[in-house]
Every structure is written in C-alpha cells, then in structure tokens.
Design an enzyme around this catalytic site. Structure first.
Site, mmCIF file in Angstrom:
data_model
loop_
_atom_site.group_PDB
_atom_site.id
_atom_site.type_symbol
_atom_site.label_atom_id
_atom_site.label_comp_id
_atom_site.label_asym_id
_atom_site.label_seq_id
_atom_site.Cartn_x
_atom_site.Cartn_y
_atom_site.Cartn_z
ATOM 1 N N GLY A 14 0.784 -1.236 0.000
ATOM 2 C CA GLY A 14 0.000 0.000 0.000
ATOM 3 C C GLY A 14 0.810 1.277 0.000
ATOM 4 C CB SER A 15 4.325 2.191 -0.803
ATOM 5 O OG SER A 15 4.541 1.922 -2.161
ATOM 6 C CG ASN A 16 1.945 3.401 -5.785
ATOM 7 O OD1 ASN A 16 2.342 4.430 -6.342
ATOM 8 N ND2 ASN A 16 2.519 2.219 -5.948
ATOM 9 C CG MET A 92 -1.636 -7.244 -6.732
ATOM 10 S SD MET A 92 -0.874 -6.154 -7.960
ATOM 11 C CE MET A 92 0.161 -7.329 -8.782
ATOM 12 C CG LEU A 95 -11.922 -4.280 -10.159
ATOM 13 C CD1 LEU A 95 -11.790 -2.802 -9.817
ATOM 14 C CD2 LEU A 95 -12.717 -5.024 -9.082
ATOM 15 C CG HIS A 111 1.169 -2.127 -15.223
ATOM 16 N ND1 HIS A 111 0.849 -3.295 -14.558
ATOM 17 C CD2 HIS A 111 2.020 -2.480 -16.213
ATOM 18 C CE1 HIS A 111 1.486 -4.306 -15.141
ATOM 19 N NE2 HIS A 111 2.200 -3.837 -16.143
ATOM 20 C CG ASP A 147 -2.052 -4.231 -16.523
ATOM 21 O OD1 ASP A 147 -2.564 -3.619 -15.567
ATOM 22 O OD2 ASP A 147 -1.374 -5.258 -16.365
#
Ligand code: GAR
Length: 203
Positions: A14-16, A92, A95, A111, A147
């Site tokens: 969860g760093s982003n 990851m 959807l 990405h 992507d």
C-alpha cells in the site's frame, strides 16, 4: 471547486495508496480520502489504512461464490461513500465491466511498466528478461481489458545491466508515487480530458 471523493484499493504493502493520502493531507491533491478497499485479509495495507479514520472494506475473492458476488459486495459498500474516483494502487485483481461501468473514466490504476509493454504480473521481471534499456510506470484509466485504457502519465527509469526484478522495482517505485499523485491531482482539478483512448491534459 468541490473536493473529489477518493477511495483507494490495494492488495499488499500500500505504498502508493499511502503516497496519495499524504498528498491529500498536504494539499497537493485537492481531494478527500473517503475509504479504502483491500482484497487480502492479512495485507499490511489493512493495518496502515485502519489508522486513517476512513472505512476500510476487506473482501477476499475466496469468501464469495462468484466474481459478481465479490464485486457486488464491494460496490454496495463503496456506493454510500459517493466516490468520484477509485484509485487502484497495487490492487492485484481484475475488475469486470459490470463493476467498472458506473465508474467509467473514474477508476485509475498504476502499473509498473511502460504500457502497452509488459502487462500483467511481474512487469519488472518481464522488463529485465526482455533486456530493455528503459522501464517505468504508467497511470491509466481502467477499462475491462487488463492494463489497458487511456494513459494519463508515464515516467521512465534506466535499466542497468546488473538489475534484478527487485532493484528495478525499487527504482520504478520512486517514480510511481509522484506520478500517481500528479495524475490524481490533475483529475481533482478537472484537467483530464478523454477522447477515445487518449487523455489530453488541459493547461
Ligand atoms: C506497485 O509497484 C504497483 O505498480 C504494482 O504493485 C506494486 C504495489 O506496491 N501494481 C501492479 O503490478 C498492478 N498490475 P504498493 O502496494 O507499495 O503500492
């Protein structure tokens, strides 16, 4: 201008997502964080997001009989938060079109590759194995294909001869945080104009 309401989705570290929250608190993103979603019950992201004072929705795919049930569970819980933007930040899981439709052009993803190259898992490993000299990250709007979708921002890094998947991933990550912050900030300032598969950034 009304502040945009943002929900972040992550599956692991969860760093982003944390970088987006920091930018919101510092005012460089004129938005409001209203919720967090995680699809991995023991992800470090859950602990991080639990201290943020927003609802944290945890839903593991294996807890549901089908993908539509899993998505319906999440959709029903984020709807009351009235989000303007969903930010997939190391989320990851794909959807479906049904989930995406009500949020068309209001879901972003980051990405760790220069799309359309190296889609899917282990993008940094794919880059090292392909021997490319330049790698990077892409922030794009989400469409049902993996992507894919209109590209908002790309940032590059050099690939060194002795890079491994991990060293390259770490270098790319330093570009991911500011790239995602900038993309979300542009969205919140109504500066993103989408025509077909292209995003124009208004002055
Ligand atoms: C990031 O490198 C992100 O680009 C990548 O997962 C990592 C999550 O790190 N996402 C994908 O590979 C999506 N296809 P974080 O949890 O520290 O933000």
């Amino acid at each position: 201008m009304r502040k945009k309401r943002i929900v972040v989705f992550a599956s692991g570290r969860g760093s982003n997502a944390a970088a987006l929250r920091r930018a919101i608190l510092e005012g460089s993103i004129k938005g409001e964080l209203v919720g967090a979603v995680c699809d991995v019950a023991d992800a470090p992201f859950i602990k991080t997001a639990s201290s943020w004072g927003v609802p944290v929705i945890v839903a593991e795919r294996k807890g549901f009989v089908s993908q539509p049930d899993f998505e319906a569970y999440i959709a029903a819980r984020i709807e009351p938060l009235r989000p303007d933007l969903l930010c997939l930040a190391g989320f990851m899981r794909l959807l479906s079109g049904d989930f995406i439709k009500p949020y068309a052009h209001r879901i972003m993803n980051i990405h760790p590759a220069l799309l359309p190259a190296f889609k899917g898992l282990h993008a940094q490993r794919q880059a090292v194995e392909a021997g490319v000299k330049v790698a990077g990250c892409t922030v794009h709007f989400v469409v049902p294909d993996m992507d894919a979708g209109p590209i908002i921002i790309q940032e590059t890094v050099p690939v060194r001869d002795d890079d491994t998947e991990d060293t390259l991933a770490a270098r790319i990550l330093t570009k991911e945080h500011p790239a995602y912050v900038r993309a979300v900030s542009l969205f919140c300032d109504d500066k993103l104009e989408i025509t077909g598969n292209k995003v124009h950034i208004r002055d």
